[in-house]
Every structure is written in C-alpha cells, then in structure tokens.
Scaffold this motif. Structure first.
Motif, PDB file in Angstrom:
ATOM      1  N   ALA A   1      76.766  59.285 135.066  1.00  0.00           N
ATOM      2  CA  ALA A   1      77.770  60.291 135.398  1.00  0.00           C
ATOM      3  C   ALA A   1      77.188  61.463 136.163  1.00  0.00           C
ATOM      4  O   ALA A   1      76.200  62.049 135.755  1.00  0.00           O
ATOM      5  CB  ALA A   1      78.409  60.813 134.113  1.00  0.00           C
TER       6      ALA A   1
ATOM      7  N   PRO B   1      75.630  66.036 133.585  1.00  0.00           N
ATOM      8  CA  PRO B   1      77.083  65.888 133.466  1.00  0.00           C
ATOM      9  C   PRO B   1      77.825  66.678 134.536  1.00  0.00           C
ATOM     10  O   PRO B   1      77.250  67.514 135.248  1.00  0.00           O
ATOM     11  CB  PRO B   1      77.359  66.468 132.083  1.00  0.00           C
ATOM     12  CG  PRO B   1      76.324  67.553 131.960  1.00  0.00           C
ATOM     13  CD  PRO B   1      75.086  67.025 132.660  1.00  0.00           C
TER      14      PRO B   1
ATOM     15  N   THR C   1      77.774  69.443 139.156  1.00  0.00           N
ATOM     16  CA  THR C   1      76.722  69.279 138.162  1.00  0.00           C
ATOM     17  C   THR C   1      75.991  70.615 138.003  1.00  0.00           C
ATOM     18  O   THR C   1      76.079  71.502 138.858  1.00  0.00           O
ATOM     19  CB  THR C   1      75.712  68.210 138.606  1.00  0.00           C
ATOM     20  OG1 THR C   1      75.019  68.678 139.766  1.00  0.00           O
ATOM     21  CG2 THR C   1      76.409  66.893 138.917  1.00  0.00           C
TER      22      THR C   1
ATOM     23  N   ALA D   1      79.220  70.704 129.519  1.00  0.00           N
ATOM     24  CA  ALA D   1      78.696  69.446 128.985  1.00  0.00           C
ATOM     25  C   ALA D   1      77.197  69.458 129.204  1.00  0.00           C
ATOM     26  O   ALA D   1      76.722  69.628 130.325  1.00  0.00           O
ATOM     27  CB  ALA D   1      79.326  68.259 129.715  1.00  0.00           C
TER      28      ALA D   1
ATOM     29  N   SER E   1      73.260  67.805 129.065  1.00  0.00           N
ATOM     30  CA  SER E   1      72.756  66.496 129.453  1.00  0.00           C
ATOM     31  C   SER E   1      73.189  65.489 128.411  1.00  0.00           C
ATOM     32  O   SER E   1      72.965  65.676 127.224  1.00  0.00           O
ATOM     33  CB  SER E   1      71.230  66.532 129.575  1.00  0.00           C
ATOM     34  OG  SER E   1      70.861  67.322 130.680  1.00  0.00           O
ATOM     35  N   ASN E   2      73.813  64.451 128.849  1.00  0.00           N
ATOM     36  CA  ASN E   2      74.495  63.561 127.921  1.00  0.00           C
ATOM     37  C   ASN E   2      74.182  62.127 128.264  1.00  0.00           C
ATOM     38  O   ASN E   2      73.709  61.827 129.360  1.00  0.00           O
ATOM     39  CB  ASN E   2      76.009  63.813 128.022  1.00  0.00           C
ATOM     40  CG  ASN E   2      76.734  63.448 126.742  1.00  0.00           C
ATOM     41  OD1 ASN E   2      76.223  62.691 125.933  1.00  0.00           O
ATOM     42  ND2 ASN E   2      77.932  63.994 126.576  1.00  0.00           N
TER      43      ASN E   2
ATOM     44  N   ALA F   1      75.213  58.576 129.341  1.00  0.00           N
ATOM     45  CA  ALA F   1      76.281  57.792 129.945  1.00  0.00           C
ATOM     46  C   ALA F   1      76.471  56.526 129.126  1.00  0.00           C
ATOM     47  O   ALA F   1      75.523  55.991 128.574  1.00  0.00           O
ATOM     48  CB  ALA F   1      75.913  57.422 131.377  1.00  0.00           C
TER      49      ALA F   1
ATOM     50  N   SER G   1      83.075  59.824 127.642  1.00  0.00           N
ATOM     51  CA  SER G   1      82.139  60.840 127.156  1.00  0.00           C
ATOM     52  C   SER G   1      82.451  62.175 127.809  1.00  0.00           C
ATOM     53  O   SER G   1      83.151  62.244 128.829  1.00  0.00           O
ATOM     54  CB  SER G   1      80.686  60.448 127.477  1.00  0.00           C
ATOM     55  OG  SER G   1      80.412  60.642 128.850  1.00  0.00           O
ATOM     56  N   LYS G   2      81.932  63.230 127.243  1.00  0.00           N
ATOM     57  CA  LYS G   2      82.133  64.550 127.845  1.00  0.00           C
ATOM     58  C   LYS G   2      81.481  64.614 129.221  1.00  0.00           C
ATOM     59  O   LYS G   2      81.981  65.278 130.129  1.00  0.00           O
ATOM     60  CB  LYS G   2      81.552  65.643 126.935  1.00  0.00           C
ATOM     61  CG  LYS G   2      81.839  67.061 127.423  1.00  0.00           C
ATOM     62  CD  LYS G   2      81.432  68.105 126.397  1.00  0.00           C
ATOM     63  CE  LYS G   2      81.802  69.508 126.869  1.00  0.00           C
ATOM     64  NZ  LYS G   2      81.476  70.529 125.857  1.00  0.00           N
ATOM     65  N   ALA G   3      80.393  63.911 129.401  1.00  0.00           N
ATOM     66  CA  ALA G   3      79.699  63.920 130.688  1.00  0.00           C
ATOM     67  C   ALA G   3      80.543  63.332 131.805  1.00  0.00           C
ATOM     68  O   ALA G   3      80.354  63.658 132.972  1.00  0.00           O
ATOM     69  CB  ALA G   3      78.384  63.154 130.581  1.00  0.00           C
ATOM     70  N   THR G   4      81.487  62.453 131.453  1.00  0.00           N
ATOM     71  CA  THR G   4      82.310  61.794 132.471  1.00  0.00           C
ATOM     72  C   THR G   4      83.732  62.335 132.522  1.00  0.00           C
ATOM     73  O   THR G   4      84.534  61.865 133.343  1.00  0.00           O
ATOM     74  CB  THR G   4      82.381  60.278 132.200  1.00  0.00           C
ATOM     75  OG1 THR G   4      83.044  60.056 130.947  1.00  0.00           O
ATOM     76  CG2 THR G   4      80.994  59.662 132.158  1.00  0.00           C
TER      77      THR G   4
END
Length: 524
Positions: A8, A34, A73, A94, A96-97, A99, A242-245
């Motif tokens: 992401a 993210p 980002t 968000a 760093s998460n 994916a 996910s929050k990253a996406t």
C-alpha cells in the motif's frame, strides 16, 4: 494464475515475497508506508500540487481555510514540507503497517454502516445499522426479493476477476425498452459514502415500487432505472483490508508488472475514459505514481471498457456518477476551463446555480470550474452516448469518533474521504441528494423539458450577446432547442426596419463544444 502482491501507498516498495490467492501460497505481510490525509497550505500553489499528480478537483474544499486536502504517504508529505509547505494531518495517521498477504483479504476491522463489496464484513463496533453482509450479497438478495421489477446483469469482469454487476429496475414488463437513467458509485475506491448514497437510492425505489403517493410506480412504467453499485470493486474491497490501504483511490492494475502493487501502480478509472484521453497533462497524468494516472490507453482498464459497453447498450438519457467529498454538482465539459457543453441550458436547469442549487449546500458548475480533467466519465458519456451526465461530489466526513471511525491502529477519525460511521448522518446525506436523483428520472421522457424540484425550466433560446458590432458581416449565434425546428434571426440596425435571416449550424473549424443532443448553436 498467480495474483499480484499488493503493497500500500509507497513510492518505493519494501522487500516483498510472492503471493497467490490460494491459502497455501500466502506470503507473510510486509511493512509499508501507508496513505494518509493531509491539509497543505503555505508556500505551495494548487498548480504545483496538480503538476505533482494530486486530484485538485477534490483538493479544494470549503471550510479548510484555503488549505488543499490531499492523500499522500508520509514521505510525500515530508517532501512538500521541504519545499516550504505547511502540512498537517487533522484526521489521524496510519503508521507503517502491514499490507495484507492477498489483495482481497477479509477485513478484521468492522463498521456499523459501511460494507465491502465481496469480502466478509468484520463485526460491527457497536450496533449494525445495515445488514452485516457484503454489498454483493445484499444487492443479490434485493434482486431475488423483487424479481417483478429488478433484473441483475453481469456486464463484465474486473482486473481480479470479480463480476461487474448492474441492476435494472423497471415496471410494466421488464423487456420493453424505455428511456433510461443510470446511477453509479465508487470509481474511486476510498469514497465509501458514494456506495451508500447509491445503495439507499436503489433501496428507496424498491421500497416505494407500489406506493403511488411517491410517484415511483408511475415512473417505473415509463422509465428504466439502472444502478451500478461499485464501478471499481477490486479497489473498493482493498480499502477495507487495513488502515494502510483505507485511502487507496485507483484500481489494482500492476502497472510495472513486477508482481507488486505500490503507490506506482493502479490506474485512475476516471481519467481512463476515451473522450479527450491524454489530451494534455494538466487534466490527467502519464506518471503511474500519481493519483490521476490515466492508464496505458483509452479504456485500457476492464472496469471502464465494460461500463462503456453497458452505456452503449442502455443509451441513458441522464447519469449520476457519485463521488466525494467537495459538495459539487458538476456537468460537462471538464477538459477545458469555462467551456460549458452545448446542452448546458438543460444541464443547468436541473443542477441549479449558486443561489439555488438542486442539492442544498452544494455548488453547481461546469466540471472544469476549479481544475481541468480529461478522460473522465461525464465528458465521455455526453459526447459518445448522448447522456446528460453529472458528477455529484458528496459531503466529506466530520465530527467526533464514532463506530468504526475511531482513530486508532485500525481506522481514521471522520474527516475528508472518511465519512463518519453514523447511520443518521449517512441517511441524511442520502435524503439531501434524493430529489435531484429523482428529477433526472422524471426528466428522462423529455430531457429538453426537464422536471426540476426547485422549479427551474430550460430556456428555448440562449443568445450569445455582444454590446458592439465591429464590422459587416456580423455573425450572431444562439443556443436553441433542437425541438423548435428551424430558427430564424430577426434583427434591426440603429432602430431601422426589422430584417429576417435563416440560420444554420456552423460546420467549419475546431469547436469548443460539439453540437448538443438537444441544443445546437445555429448561426446567421
């Protein structure tokens, strides 16, 4: 076939491993940068941001003190700060998460209102305000329960092989072709409120199919109402994983073919339509790292190509393309600033104006009022299929944390593209938009004599005026209803006798706008 890995929102990908949809082939997840929402102000202009590939039509938002709202980002935000801009994240970040190992992994974070298209929804945080099933299941259930008026049509496949589904609601015999209106949502994956407003409109029509006081039964006898719930189902489902996406915008095209999808991948469906595709690099971008990347060619994306085939079949009289979040009612043209379509007299009659908009609190205007776009759906639909098309930019999120929109490791606070997870607010947004949507259905029988709930009518003539003539001959032009037939020009010079001339449409040179479906521009 092995499916692409998805990483992401990063300029450069982290280390990744091979992925496939089969459970035995799933790789471990990966730490990636993210996507976040930011307000940008200070030493940077809208033109600077547009050249960097941000969608400026959505970035200019009332009530933000002149700041531009973008999705980027953290590295991109840092780059803007290095250039002297003030950048802040008012809706949460968000971090760093990881994916998901598959692009369409069932979500673990749930919402009271919002549902994915084909994934299994997670548990509601408080009380489920909508059925806890995915939208694909919900729509199919409505079809099965309303076979007397609903037809389910699979009109294509997405990049990842999901069915692209449309629903036709009609009465008095499903097979008889009638004037059609087309409603769609979610070209841009992150715009969840568009999915809900469109769904509630579909539900409203079905709930009132026998309620004569609502006017819906009478409409269905003489109209076909078509709904495309989600234009971009792969991207939309991905925003739930996910929050990253959550703030992903485009489809899931692996542009560079390296088996991963990063911020350098994906195509913006609403820059991929053939009309004026790649006309210039102001209205779209040829850089895959931008949000407005137009793809490798006109209608290169299956989601767009399949939808166009459906449009060609339906030949709708009107269309609404639901987006968020700038509170706008936009109509063609979008490819050039201040260039209204030739059919603008009827388009503006329905949309209203700043003083009296068709949707309370919204700003109606020609699509390129703020910034140009090319390869977008409204220009393409009007030019190629004769469909009077609107983009409705719905309201943005606001207010306190609620339901699934509670800032934390899995979600953002309400704001911008993140509409609050509150049933009353979602329903209010739908109700605010209902009458305009119904106006289009009521007007489909005679589009050049539209029915407006705010009382507007379409003028018969809109002359191009000038204060002084500088020579002979003097060309005069009028935007006139085609249904009037032949138009004559009556004129006087300095109070002399009235003279009469016949008119005809000008056929030479390059036009700003093609002849309208209902309003040509005859000259004398």
């Amino acid at each position: 076939m092995q499916s692409p890995r998805v990483v992401a929102g990063a300029w450069t990908a982290s280390a990744v491993a091979a992925l496939a949809f089969t459970p035995t082939a799933l790789a471990k997840s990966h730490q990636v940068e993210p996507l976040n929402q930011y307000l940008v102000s200070g030493k940077i202009s809208g033109d600077d941001l547009a050249r960097a590939g941000y969608d400026m039509r959505e970035a200019v938002v009332p009530g933000t003190g002149g700041a531009f709202s973008i999705v980027a980002t953290p590295k991109q935000a840092a780059s803007l700060r290095d250039k002297g801009a003030t950048v802040r994240a008012p809706y949460g970040l968000a971090r760093s998460n990881a994916a998901p190992a598959s692009p369409l992994t069932d979500p673990t974070h749930g919402f009271d209102v919002f549902r994915p298209w084909s994934l299994t929804p997670a548990a509601c945080p408080t009380t489920c305000a909508t059925p806890k099933v995915n939208l694909k299941t919900w729509y199919h259930g409505q079809f099965r329960a309303n076979r007397d008026v609903v037809k389910e049509v699979v009109y294509g496949k997405s990049l990842l092989g999901q069915d692209l589904v449309a629903y036709r609601i009609t009465g008095g015999g499903n097979d008889r072709r009638k004037p059609a209106v087309l409603y769609n949502g979610v070209q841009h994956a992150r715009e969840w409120i568009a999915a809900e407003v469109n769904r509630r409109l579909f539900e409203y029509v079905l709930q009132h199919k026998r309620d004569r006081s609502s006017g819906i039964p009478q409409l269905l006898k003489t109209r076909d109402l078509w709904f495309v719930p989600i234009v971009n189902p792969d991207g939309y489902d991905y925003t739930f994983t996910s929050k990253a996406t959550r703030l992903w915008r485009k489809n899931l095209r692996d542009v560079d073919g390296d088996g991963t999808i990063t911020n350098g991948d994906g195509v913006d469906p609403n820059r991929n339509w053939p009309e004026k595709w790649n006309y210039d690099l102001e209205g779209a971008s040829d850089d895959p790292t931008t949000e407005v990347y137009h793809g490798s060619g006109p209608a290169s994306e299956p989601e767009v190509a399949a939808y166009r085939a459906l449009e060609k079949r339906i030949r709708a009289k009107f269309q609404i393309d639901y987006h968020s979040f700038a509170k706008l009612i936009l109509y063609p043209e979008g490819w050039q600033v201040e260039t209204p379509a030739t059919d603008a007299p009827l388009l503006t009659a329905l949309s209203g104006d700043d003083a009296k908009p068709a949707i309370e609190g919204f700003d109606p205007d020609v699509s390129a009022e703020l910034y140009t776009t090319n390869g977008d759906i409204t220009d393409d639909s009007l030019t190629n299929f004769g469909t009077q098309a609107y983009t409705v930019e719905l309201s943005g999120g606001e207010g306190d944390d609620v339901g699934g929109t509670v800032d934390g490791p899995d979600s953002f606070s309400p704001g911008g593209f993140v509409f609050q997870d509150r049933e009353a607010d979602v329903q209010a947004e739908f109700e605010k938009n209902l009458q305009f949507a119904l106006d289009l259905a009521k007007s489909a029988g005679t589009p050049d004599t539209p029915v407006s709930h705010i009382g507007n009518t379409a003028p018969e003539f809109v002359p191009t005026t000038f204060s002084t003539s500088y020579g002979s001959p003097q060309t005069v032009e009028v935007n006139a209803k085609r249904s009037l037939g032949d138009v004559q020009a009556y004129y006087q010079v300095n109070g002399g006798r009235t003279r009469v001339l016949s008119t005809r449409e000008w056929r030479g040179g390059e036009r700003y706008g093609k002849p309208g479906v209902y309003y040509p521009r005859p000259r004398a």
